[in-house]
Motif scaffolding. Structure first.
Motif, mmCIF file in Angstrom:
data_model
loop_
_atom_site.group_PDB
_atom_site.id
_atom_site.type_symbol
_atom_site.label_atom_id
_atom_site.label_comp_id
_atom_site.label_asym_id
_atom_site.label_seq_id
_atom_site.Cartn_x
_atom_site.Cartn_y
_atom_site.Cartn_z
ATOM 1 N N ARG A 155 18.104 -4.282 29.206
ATOM 2 C CA ARG A 155 17.937 -5.103 30.416
ATOM 3 C C ARG A 155 17.356 -6.473 30.084
ATOM 4 O O ARG A 155 17.717 -7.473 30.675
ATOM 5 C CB ARG A 155 17.077 -4.352 31.433
ATOM 6 C CG ARG A 155 17.927 -3.318 32.184
ATOM 7 C CD ARG A 155 17.117 -2.372 33.038
ATOM 8 N NE ARG A 155 16.110 -3.034 33.845
ATOM 9 C CZ ARG A 155 14.842 -2.635 33.923
ATOM 10 N NH1 ARG A 155 14.424 -1.597 33.241
ATOM 11 N NH2 ARG A 155 14.002 -3.265 34.688
ATOM 12 N N GLU A 205 20.176 -8.481 28.564
ATOM 13 C CA GLU A 205 21.135 -8.848 29.620
ATOM 14 C C GLU A 205 20.598 -9.974 30.493
ATOM 15 O O GLU A 205 21.322 -10.899 30.860
ATOM 16 C CB GLU A 205 21.439 -7.632 30.500
ATOM 17 C CG GLU A 205 22.517 -6.749 29.897
ATOM 18 C CD GLU A 205 22.714 -5.450 30.699
ATOM 19 O OE1 GLU A 205 23.622 -4.701 30.324
ATOM 20 O OE2 GLU A 205 21.953 -5.203 31.668
ATOM 21 N N ALA A 206 19.294 -9.894 30.808
ATOM 22 C CA ALA A 206 18.690 -10.921 31.671
ATOM 23 C C ALA A 206 18.771 -12.286 30.988
ATOM 24 O O ALA A 206 19.044 -13.297 31.639
ATOM 25 C CB ALA A 206 17.234 -10.563 31.970
ATOM 26 N N ALA A 256 22.392 -13.467 31.007
ATOM 27 C CA ALA A 256 22.831 -13.893 32.339
ATOM 28 C C ALA A 256 22.382 -15.321 32.640
ATOM 29 O O ALA A 256 23.027 -16.045 33.398
ATOM 30 C CB ALA A 256 22.272 -12.934 33.396
ATOM 31 N N GLU A 257 21.262 -15.740 32.038
ATOM 32 C CA GLU A 257 20.772 -17.111 32.227
ATOM 33 C C GLU A 257 21.410 -18.082 31.242
ATOM 34 O O GLU A 257 21.043 -19.253 31.193
ATOM 35 C CB GLU A 257 19.251 -17.165 32.028
ATOM 36 C CG GLU A 257 18.441 -16.523 33.131
ATOM 37 C CD GLU A 257 18.628 -17.220 34.470
ATOM 38 O OE1 GLU A 257 18.581 -18.450 34.505
ATOM 39 O OE2 GLU A 257 18.858 -16.508 35.461
ATOM 40 N N ALA A 265 13.053 -15.126 33.278
ATOM 41 C CA ALA A 265 14.137 -14.146 33.378
ATOM 42 C C ALA A 265 13.638 -12.751 32.994
ATOM 43 O O ALA A 265 13.957 -11.753 33.648
ATOM 44 C CB ALA A 265 15.288 -14.559 32.452
ATOM 45 N N ILE A 266 12.794 -12.683 31.980
ATOM 46 C CA ILE A 266 12.290 -11.368 31.548
ATOM 47 C C ILE A 266 11.295 -10.828 32.578
ATOM 48 O O ILE A 266 11.342 -9.655 32.956
ATOM 49 C CB ILE A 266 11.630 -11.460 30.154
ATOM 50 C CG1 ILE A 266 12.685 -11.855 29.098
ATOM 51 C CG2 ILE A 266 10.976 -10.142 29.757
ATOM 52 C CD1 ILE A 266 12.130 -12.250 27.754
ATOM 53 N N ASP A 318 11.176 -11.325 35.665
ATOM 54 C CA ASP A 318 11.875 -10.881 36.884
ATOM 55 C C ASP A 318 12.361 -9.449 36.802
ATOM 56 O O ASP A 318 12.547 -8.795 37.834
ATOM 57 C CB ASP A 318 13.083 -11.800 37.142
ATOM 58 C CG ASP A 318 12.642 -13.094 37.813
ATOM 59 O OD1 ASP A 318 11.451 -13.163 38.202
ATOM 60 O OD2 ASP A 318 13.457 -14.021 37.914
ATOM 61 N N ILE A 319 12.605 -8.946 35.614
ATOM 62 C CA ILE A 319 13.110 -7.556 35.555
ATOM 63 C C ILE A 319 11.992 -6.552 35.252
ATOM 64 O O ILE A 319 12.234 -5.368 35.143
ATOM 65 C CB ILE A 319 14.237 -7.397 34.493
ATOM 66 C CG1 ILE A 319 13.707 -7.773 33.096
ATOM 67 C CG2 ILE A 319 15.473 -8.176 34.853
ATOM 68 C CD1 ILE A 319 14.382 -6.987 32.024
#
Ligand code: ASP
Length: 436
Positions: A392, A395-396, A399-400, A431-432, A434-435
């Motif tokens: 994840r 992926e994050a 995605a950015e 980004a990290i 956020d997950i």
């Protein structure tokens, strides 16, 4: 009865009002028998810590300049505290001793330590506890390094017969009775040593935040605070720049498995962060405990076909660094490649000669140094076991549109280290986070 060591930092003891809060905290629990105190810190953002005022007085004296203004500022800080607490204390005499020392071959460690010495004596008088001078029981060797074995012996002998004590933080003495200090923020280390010596059930570290934050608040607005973290996770996050405790403070407590609780003097009801060896079974933890990082990294990339077939290629590389005393952050080896991540500041003085030596000795197909990298550590002993947490994260970032120049996860599964360009560092942290 259980024993708790309570250490209070500089902002918790910055003025009389704060010291009253400290008294309420200490007296609220009879297990709080051992108090460790810092020097008065900042009362407001632009204020100057007493330790810094003392260091100013030393610098002035050492340069043959007038040290009185700085010394008088120190006196004024303590006088204000004494007035606020309505306490009588021989401050004039103590300042006269300092003045005399400053006028005759001043010693920097001695001067720096006087903030803790005076504040702890005042706090002890205010609490009705016994003052313990760590010059009697924290032992340094002739190079100024802590002698932990000797310290344990001396500290147990000093503290065992006493019931309620205040130990001054930050300093001790060597075999010649010369005062020696830890590095800045070192009262945390004193607290950890006292905890180990008395076999504390808990080491409370009271400061001005409600524990460790899961991410840098300059990047993430209001990050959540971490409720539980292991010693190892904390060590990684502090290494990567998250600051809440002096890095040397974790080891003594962790040796004996003593939990460390970071608490907020201004919000004493907050549970803070609990740092432990093994986390309690019944707590649900976030898969990712925290994220931290550092900019200013460089990557050395060496490529040579058949590298992986010849033993010793990496050893030769690392030896070149060792001879130059260059610490490296990571070493990643692939088939026919070696990638080293090093802080740019330590590489600066020798990058050309290092490149030349690599060219001559290893005769690589390619060697190059790239600057402007940042390293991000994503930490979570529990989470990284669930293999999808790592996926994840990656992926994050993808995605950015953040390019990852290195990805490293040790077999210990404690953390994932990702290298991203410095100009995408804050985006990557967001980004990290956020997950998580
Ligand atoms: N007073 C010292 C400093 O300002 C040590 C400490 O507070 O822990 O660094």
């Amino acid at each position: 009865m259980e024993k708790i060591v309570t250490k209070f930092g500089g902002t918790s003891l910055a003025d009389a009002n704060q010291i009253r809060k400290v008294r309420d905290i200490v007296l609220a629990d009879p297990r709080r028998k051992y108090v460790v105190a810092s020097a008065p810190g900042k009362r407001f953002a632009e204020d100057i810590k007493v330790t810094d005022l003392l260091l100013r007085s030393y610098t002035a004296a050492n340069n043959g300049e007038d040290f009185e203004p700085a010394l008088q500022a120190v006196q004024a800080r303590f006088q204000e505290i004494l007035n606020g607490l309505e306490l009588s204390f021989p401050l004039e005499e103590e300042i006269a001793v300092l003045r005399n020392h400053l006028a005759n071959e001043p010693d920097v460690d001695y001067i720096a330590s006087r903030g803790e010495y005076l504040n702890s004596r005042i706090l002890a008088a205010f609490l009705g506890f016994t003052f313990v001078d760590p010059a009697w029981c924290i032992s340094f060797d002739e190079n100024g390094k802590l002698d932990q074995k000797m310290t344990m012996r001396m500290m147990r002998a000093a503290l065992n017969p006493l019931d309620k004590v205040v130990v001054a933080g930050f300093y001790g003495a060597d075999m010649n009775d010369k005062i020696r200090t830890f590095s800045r923020g070192g009262s945390d280390v004193t607290g950890s040593l006292v905890s180990l010596a008395v076999g504390a059930d808990l080491y409370e570290n009271w400061t001005d935040v409600s524990g460790l934050l899961a991410a840098d608040p300059r990047i993430i607005e209001n990050p959540r605070s971490v409720r539980y973290i292991s010693y190892r996770e904390l060590r990684t996050l502090s290494y990567m720049g998250a600051s809440v405790l002096h890095t040397d403070a974790v080891l003594p407590a962790s040796e004996a498995g003593i939990p460390i609780n970071i608490r907020n003097t201004n919000q004493p009801d907050d549970p803070g962060t609990m740092i432990m060896r093994k986390l309690p079974k019944n707590v649900t933890r976030q898969p990712i405990t925290g994220v931290a990082g550092r900019c200013g990294m460089s990557v050395i990339q060496v490529e040579k076909v058949m590298t992986s077939d010849g033993a010793g290629f990496s050893a030769i590389m690392l030896d070149m660094l060792k001879r130059r005393k260059i610490p490296f952050e990571q070493c990643l080896t692939g088939i026919d490649t070696i990638t080293l991540i090093i802080r740019s500041s330590v590489l600066d003085s020798c990058r050309n000669e290092l490149l030349e030596e690599i060219e001559t000795v290893l005769q690589p197909d390619y060697v190059g140094i790239k600057d402007g990298l940042s390293m991000i550590a994503v930490v979570g002993e529990k989470g990284t076991e669930a293999s999808d947490a790592n996926i994840r994260v990656l992926e994050a970032l993808a995605a950015e549109g953040i390019e990852m120049s290195t990805i490293n996860q040790g077999a210990g599964k404690l953390n994932l280290l990702v290298g991203v360009p410095e100009d995408r560092y804050t985006d990557a942290i967001r980004a990290i986070y956020d997950i998580t």
